[in-house]
Design a protein around this motif. Structure first.
Motif, short mmCIF file in Angstrom:
data_model
loop_
_atom_site.label_atom_id
_atom_site.label_comp_id
_atom_site.label_asym_id
_atom_site.label_seq_id
_atom_site.Cartn_x
_atom_site.Cartn_y
_atom_site.Cartn_z
N LEU A 26 8.39 27.72 -8.40
CA LEU A 26 8.19 27.67 -9.85
C LEU A 26 7.48 26.38 -10.29
CD1 LEU A 26 11.55 29.38 -10.87
CD2 LEU A 26 9.26 30.36 -11.07
N ILE A 118 24.82 31.16 -17.68
CA ILE A 118 25.70 30.18 -17.01
C ILE A 118 25.92 28.94 -17.86
CG2 ILE A 118 25.09 31.01 -14.71
CD1 ILE A 118 23.29 28.58 -14.36
N HIS A 126 14.07 16.64 -21.12
CA HIS A 126 12.63 16.85 -20.92
C HIS A 126 11.88 16.29 -22.14
CE1 HIS A 126 13.09 20.54 -18.06
NE2 HIS A 126 14.31 20.20 -18.40
N THR A 165 14.52 20.51 -13.17
CA THR A 165 13.24 20.87 -13.80
C THR A 165 12.79 19.77 -14.75
OG1 THR A 165 14.51 22.14 -15.43
CG2 THR A 165 13.45 23.39 -13.65
N GLU A 189 16.38 17.01 -5.16
CA GLU A 189 16.37 18.32 -4.49
C GLU A 189 15.10 18.50 -3.67
OE1 GLU A 189 19.82 18.90 -7.04
OE2 GLU A 189 18.05 17.63 -7.01
N THR A 306 25.40 23.68 -6.72
CA THR A 306 26.01 24.63 -7.66
C THR A 306 25.51 26.05 -7.38
OG1 THR A 306 26.18 25.27 -9.99
CG2 THR A 306 24.23 24.06 -9.37
N LEU A 329 28.37 21.24 -12.80
CA LEU A 329 27.05 21.21 -13.44
C LEU A 329 26.92 22.11 -14.64
CD1 LEU A 329 26.33 19.87 -10.58
CD2 LEU A 329 24.03 20.40 -11.26
N ARG A 373 23.24 34.17 -9.01
CA ARG A 373 24.07 33.83 -7.84
C ARG A 373 25.39 34.60 -7.88
NH1 ARG A 373 19.75 32.27 -5.10
NH2 ARG A 373 18.60 30.73 -6.27
C1 EPZ Z 1 17.60 23.97 -11.68
O1 EPZ Z 1 17.88 24.34 -13.01
C2 EPZ Z 1 17.61 25.26 -10.89
N1 EPZ Z 1 16.56 26.14 -11.38
C3 EPZ Z 1 18.96 25.96 -11.00
O2 EPZ Z 1 18.94 27.09 -10.16
C4 EPZ Z 1 20.03 24.99 -10.48
O3 EPZ Z 1 21.30 25.58 -10.65
C5 EPZ Z 1 19.96 23.67 -11.27
O4 EPZ Z 1 18.63 23.11 -11.17
C6 EPZ Z 1 20.94 22.64 -10.73
O5 EPZ Z 1 20.67 22.41 -9.36
C7 EPZ Z 1 15.28 25.90 -11.03
O6 EPZ Z 1 14.98 24.97 -10.29
C8 EPZ Z 1 14.25 26.84 -11.57
P1 EPZ Z 1 19.17 20.92 -14.45
P2 EPZ Z 1 17.67 23.25 -14.20
O7 EPZ Z 1 18.19 20.55 -15.50
O8 EPZ Z 1 16.57 22.34 -13.85
C9 EPZ Z 1 21.97 19.46 -17.99
C10 EPZ Z 1 19.27 29.34 -9.58
O9 EPZ Z 1 20.33 29.97 -9.42
N2 EPZ Z 1 20.71 19.18 -18.70
O10 EPZ Z 1 19.17 20.18 -13.16
O11 EPZ Z 1 17.59 24.02 -15.47
C11 EPZ Z 1 22.18 20.95 -17.77
O12 EPZ Z 1 22.81 21.53 -18.90
C12 EPZ Z 1 19.12 28.39 -10.75
O13 EPZ Z 1 18.29 29.39 -8.80
C13 EPZ Z 1 20.78 18.58 -19.96
O14 EPZ Z 1 21.86 18.32 -20.49
O15 EPZ Z 1 19.04 22.46 -14.14
C14 EPZ Z 1 23.06 20.98 -16.55
O16 EPZ Z 1 24.41 20.77 -16.95
C15 EPZ Z 1 20.30 28.47 -11.70
N3 EPZ Z 1 19.62 18.33 -20.62
C16 EPZ Z 1 22.60 19.76 -15.73
O17 EPZ Z 1 21.88 18.93 -16.66
C17 EPZ Z 1 18.38 18.62 -20.08
O18 EPZ Z 1 17.36 18.33 -20.72
C18 EPZ Z 1 21.67 20.11 -14.59
O19 EPZ Z 1 20.63 20.89 -15.12
C19 EPZ Z 1 18.34 19.20 -18.80
C20 EPZ Z 1 19.51 19.47 -18.12
#
Ligand code: EPZ
Length: 420
Positions: A26, A118, A126, A165, A189, A306, A329, A373
């Motif tokens: 992605l 979830i 971001h 992301t 990651e 997670t 998470l 998942r």
């Molecule tokens: C990525 O999601 C993955 N998706 C998810 O995989 C994965 O579960 C997650 O990372 C954690 O490893 C992709 O890579 C496309 P985060 P992402 O931003 O980037 C908080 C799957 O099953 N947060 O690392 O969206 C958020 O709420 C998917 O393949 C903020 O508060 O996750 C979470 O609690 C599901 N503000 C924590 O950080 C923000 O601006 C981690 O989220 C961004 C995130």
């Protein structure tokens, strides 16, 4: 709609080939927005989320060609800068186009991704980082409207939380920014590492790849000649099939896998009794006759992921003893629990912690997938449940698993895809 009908099996046997990683594909697809050439991506998995993001790019004016063994993405024809709600609502990772479009065109509109099963999954980090880089950002009628007419400026960004992301978005924005960007508390990651490696091999100076501090020297708006690359193996797909081997007490071999991306998962499976034969690109699981209970806390890489929590929760229902699984998470990533309970699992939820009392005999029944998942956790449970299990709403599964039922059938599982 499709559903999966699965029955319990005595044991699986054979080899499963692991596909390219959805979560590496992605950001790398979004990265093609920064290219001045057409980009060759090989080993892309055949999953819905990849098709969705490629469709988004074509909606923006890019050319996407599916060739024999790679996909060619040409964004030189890109002319749109609005990622609309109809696509973004189906796949929140569309937010990954925000940084690249803004960096390349100086303005963009991206639909807010909205919540997800979830959890809330905000994108505040971001947006805050892009504002620090000089972007003016407004939220209007459900859209993020971002402008940086003079381009983005490199700066020091410290993420309050580790965001996968979020890190990818800012790495891509920084690649075209004016000056140097330091990202502290960056995600480590493997999927973020590959994005950095491809940009680095394409001429963008990046230091600290794989560490929590990234230093990126931007190209000052110049598009990048992106090298051809092959997507890394999907560590979560691999972990899911290792759990299939463990829960059915079967010896199976995974090929085209990157063992070093699975350290935390392998360690937990070892704690539960499995052992492994590990070569450069393959892993064979040797399961134990009894499964030991386990304690798991989900955290950022390189700790336990997670995205493997649901699968291990299903496995823990077959362990002799009490397992404790804490989800740190996401606030709502236990929706598979109620479906597993309907199959007979003895699980007590208390906030972010699930206590799994094993071993319980599971019974096949109709169950409903709720997220990607969780779907795979239900498949794992179905492989050992008495009788037949019908898993509905498997469009969730199809977002991130490439031909899962075929791969399991290939090692002897009784599982088929039917129409509702
Ligand atoms: C990525 O999601 C993955 N998706 C998810 O995989 C994965 O579960 C997650 O990372 C954690 O490893 C992709 O890579 C496309 P985060 P992402 O931003 O980037 C908080 C799957 O099953 N947060 O690392 O969206 C958020 O709420 C998917 O393949 C903020 O508060 O996750 C979470 O609690 C599901 N503000 C924590 O950080 C923000 O601006 C981690 O989220 C961004 C995130």
């Amino acid at each position: 709609m499709d559903y999966l009908k699965a029955q319990s099996v005595n044991a699986l046997h054979g080899t499963i080939n692991i596909s390219g990683a959805k979560n590496a594909s992605l950001p790398l697809i979004a990265m093609t927005i920064l290219a001045k050439n057409s980009v060759h991506l090989s080993n892309l998995p055949h999953v819905a989320d990849i098709r969705t993001l490629l469709k988004l790019l074509t909606n923006l004016g890019a050319e996407v060609d599916f060739l024999e063994d790679y996909v060619c993405v040409d964004t030189t024809t890109l002319h749109e800068t609005k990622a609309t709600y109809d696509i973004v609502k189906t796949m929140r990772a569309s937010i990954l186009v925000l940084g690249p479009i803004l960096a390349r065109f100086g303005h963009c509109e991206v639909s807010l991704p909205g919540g997800c099963a979830i959890g809330q999954r905000p994108i505040d980090l971001h947006l805050k980082a892009l504002e620090q880089m000089g972007a003016e950002i407004e939220i209007k009628a459900g859209y993020i409207e971002a402008r940086a007419p003079k381009g983005l400026q490199g700066c020091n960004i410290i993420f309050d939380k580790i965001t996968v992301t979020g890190t990818a978005n800012i790495v891509m924005a920084a690649a075209l920014a004016h000056g140097e960007t330091t990202i502290t508390n960056a995600a480590r990651e493997p999927e973020v590492v590959q994005l950095c490696e491809v940009l680095h091999e394409s001429g963008i100076e990046i230091e600290g790849i794989g560490t929590a501090v990234l230093v990126i020297k931007g190209s000052a708006g110049k598009l990048i000649d992106i090298v051809d690359f092959s997507i890394i193996p999907d560590r979560i797909e691999a972990g899911t099939y290792l759990c299939a081997g463990a829960i059915t007490k079967s010896e199976i071999t995974l090929t085209n896998v990157e063992p070093k991306h699975l350290d935390a998962v392998l360690a937990k499976l070892e704690e539960m009794g499995s052992s492994f034969t590990i070569n450069e690109t393959s892993i064979t699981i040797h399961p134990s006759d009894t499964i030991k209970p386990v304690k798991i806390i989900t955290q950022e890489y390189p700790a336990f992921p997670t995205d493997m929590q649901a699968q291990f929760l299903a496995l823990a229902t077959q362990a002799d003893g009490v397992s404790i699984i804490e989800e740190r998470l996401f606030e709502n990533r236990f929706m598979h629990v109620s479906e597993l309970q309907r199959m007979g699992a003895d699980i007590v939820l208390n906030g972010h912690t699930a206590t799994v009392n094993g071993k319980t005999d599971l019974s096949g029944t109709d169950v409903m997938a709720t997220d990607l998942r969780a779907s795979s956790a239900l498949v794992l449970a179905a492989l050992v449940a008495e009788g037949e299990t019908n898993i509905h709403r498997i469009y969730h599964l199809d977002r991130g698993y490439d031909a899962l039922e075929k791969k399991l059938e290939g090692v002897g599982a009784k599982i088929e895809r039917l129409k509702e």
